[in-house]
Design a protein around this motif. Structure first.
Motif, PDB file in Angstrom:
ATOM      1  N   PRO A   1      -0.337  12.993  42.794  1.00 27.41           N
ATOM      2  CA  PRO A   1      -0.833  11.353  42.502  1.00 27.41           C
ATOM      3  C   PRO A   1      -2.573  11.395  42.266  1.00 27.41           C
ATOM      4  CG  PRO A   1       0.873  11.244  44.124  1.00 27.41           C
ATOM      5  CD  PRO A   1       0.611  12.631  43.920  1.00 27.41           C
ATOM      6  N   ALA A   2      -3.100  12.371  43.163  1.00 26.13           N
ATOM      7  CA  ALA A   2      -4.669  12.528  42.858  1.00 26.13           C
ATOM      8  C   ALA A   2      -4.683  12.792  41.599  1.00 26.13           C
ATOM      9  CB  ALA A   2      -4.958  13.390  44.219  1.00 26.13           C
ATOM     10  N   PHE A   3      -3.952  14.086  41.280  1.00 27.34           N
ATOM     11  CA  PHE A   3      -4.393  14.588  40.018  1.00 27.34           C
ATOM     12  C   PHE A   3      -4.136  13.771  38.695  1.00 27.34           C
ATOM     13  CE2 PHE A   3      -3.563  17.164  36.221  1.00 27.34           C
ATOM     14  CZ  PHE A   3      -4.452  18.240  36.333  1.00 27.34           C
ATOM     15  N   PHE A   4      -2.972  13.087  38.868  1.00 29.23           N
ATOM     16  CA  PHE A   4      -2.526  12.105  37.911  1.00 29.23           C
ATOM     17  C   PHE A   4      -3.641  10.970  37.620  1.00 29.23           C
ATOM     18  CE2 PHE A   4      -0.481   8.042  36.489  1.00 29.23           C
ATOM     19  CZ  PHE A   4      -0.172   8.585  35.253  1.00 29.23           C
ATOM     20  N   VAL A   5      -4.241  10.334  38.692  1.00 27.65           N
ATOM     21  CA  VAL A   5      -5.202   9.138  38.479  1.00 27.65           C
ATOM     22  C   VAL A   5      -6.357   9.850  38.305  1.00 27.65           C
ATOM     23  CG1 VAL A   5      -6.697   7.830  39.971  1.00 27.65           C
ATOM     24  CG2 VAL A   5      -4.237   7.849  40.538  1.00 27.65           C
ATOM     25  N   ALA A   6      -6.809  11.291  38.614  1.00 30.31           N
ATOM     26  CA  ALA A   6      -8.061  11.781  38.031  1.00 30.31           C
ATOM     27  C   ALA A   6      -7.922  12.198  36.590  1.00 30.31           C
ATOM     28  CB  ALA A   6      -8.485  13.106  38.860  1.00 30.31           C
ATOM     29  N   LYS A   7      -6.752  12.458  36.076  1.00 32.73           N
ATOM     30  CA  LYS A   7      -6.615  12.704  34.594  1.00 32.73           C
ATOM     31  C   LYS A   7      -6.510  11.342  34.018  1.00 32.73           C
ATOM     32  CE  LYS A   7      -5.467  16.144  31.979  1.00 32.73           C
ATOM     33  NZ  LYS A   7      -6.286  17.681  31.986  1.00 32.73           N
ATOM     34  N   ALA A   8      -7.498  10.392  33.776  1.00 28.39           N
ATOM     35  CA  ALA A   8      -7.672   9.309  33.281  1.00 28.39           C
ATOM     36  C   ALA A   8      -7.000   9.035  32.025  1.00 28.39           C
ATOM     37  CB  ALA A   8      -8.904   8.599  33.343  1.00 28.39           C
ATOM     38  N   ARG A   9      -6.778  10.075  31.289  1.00 24.61           N
ATOM     39  CA  ARG A   9      -6.385   9.842  29.747  1.00 24.61           C
ATOM     40  C   ARG A   9      -4.936  10.005  29.802  1.00 24.61           C
ATOM     41  NH1 ARG A   9      -7.978   9.743  24.331  1.00 24.61           N
ATOM     42  NH2 ARG A   9      -6.137   8.969  23.205  1.00 24.61           N
ATOM     43  N   GLY A  10      -4.075   8.811  29.438  1.00 20.73           N
ATOM     44  CA  GLY A  10      -2.804   8.910  29.600  1.00 20.73           C
ATOM     45  C   GLY A  10      -2.236   9.842  28.550  1.00 20.73           C
ATOM     46  N   GLY A  11      -0.862  10.102  28.601  1.00 21.92           N
ATOM     47  CA  GLY A  11       0.126  11.233  27.617  1.00 21.92           C
ATOM     48  C   GLY A  11      -0.215  12.532  27.945  1.00 21.92           C
TER      49      GLY A  11
END
Length: 252
Positions: free
Chosen positions: A108-118
């Motif tokens: 979850p932390a990596f997902f949120v930090a990776k702000a660009r979707g897709g």
């Protein structure tokens, strides 16, 4: 892969990888499944129209493919008028763009930090052989009607990697790109923001938090309106709508 880029070299590719290439100054990315032998299976509305909506809004979008050069690929031939699930050499798939790999099972932390979707998802991927089986099966069977908002190239690649489909007809598809665009729109249009803070810094923080939460809850790895379905049941008739699951039954 790191936070800043998912770029990889062709030598690093493995059959079953979910890959993508950014188009039109990073406005949109085109996704597909690498099957080996420098070949990609991908889902398209038509070459150069992957961001098309079929409405007047198309005039506001730039094409997802580069300006045609007039040259026809010796390996693929002229694919400019093809649509649906198609197979292309990796050069035609990239369209002059760079190669990136989509990540599965991120924190979850990596997902949120990776702000660009897709670019990544919390959902775990199935083994490579399952992704290859789904992609090759859908090359023959199709994946329904292309829809930018509910059934696009990223949705296709995510299904091939996970076997997951949306249960209801009333939500956006599996696409992280569209989830990001929706999160931006909901954040900008959300009038209650002005009641949560009076400072500029606070407003930026609240807007950023809303954007991150909107993306997170829309990710296929956490949402609850999905169901896993074997590709053998995913038989799409010509002209059908995007594949959906309603009350546990496949509909088209």
């Amino acid at each position: 892969m790191g936070l800043l880029s998912n770029m990889i070299s062709r030598e690093e590719l493995k059959p079953g990888d979910h890959i993508y290439s950014w188009r039109s100054a990073y406005i949109y990315a085109h996704h597909g499944i690498y099957i080996g032998d420098d070949t990609v299976i991908h889902f398209t509305r038509a070459a150069g129209q992957e961001v098309g909506t079929g409405t007047f809004l198309d005039k506001l979008f730039l094409s997802s493919s580069p300006v045609p050069t007039g040259a026809i690929c010796e390996r693929c031939g002229d694919q400019s008028h093809l649509h649906g699930v198609i197979k292309s050499c990796i050069d035609c798939f990239l369209g002059g763009g760079k190669l990136y790999i989509f990540e599965y099972g991120v924190s979850p932390a990596f997902f949120v930090a990776k702000a660009r979707g897709g670019t990544c998802t919390l959902a775990a991927s199935d083994p490579a052989e399952d992704a290859l089986h789904r992609a090759k099966s859908l090359l023959d069977q199709g994946f329904g009607v292309y829809s930018l908002f509910k059934n696009n190239c990223e949705d296709f690649a995510i299904y091939c990697k996970t076997g997951l489909l949306i249960q209801t007809h009333y939500s956006i598809g599996r696409s992280g790109q569209m989830a990001s665009w929706t999160a931006v729109a909901s954040t900008v249009m959300s009038s209650p923001l002005r009641f949560l803070t009076t400072s500029g810094t606070g407003l930026v923080f609240v807007a950023g938090a809303m954007y991150s939460v909107s993306r997170f809850v829309a990710d296929i790895g956490v949402r609850r309106d999905v169901i896993k379905i074997p590709v053998e049941r995913l038989i799409i008739e010509a002209g059908a709508e995007e594949p959906q699951i309603v009350s546990g039954l496949l509909t088209t």
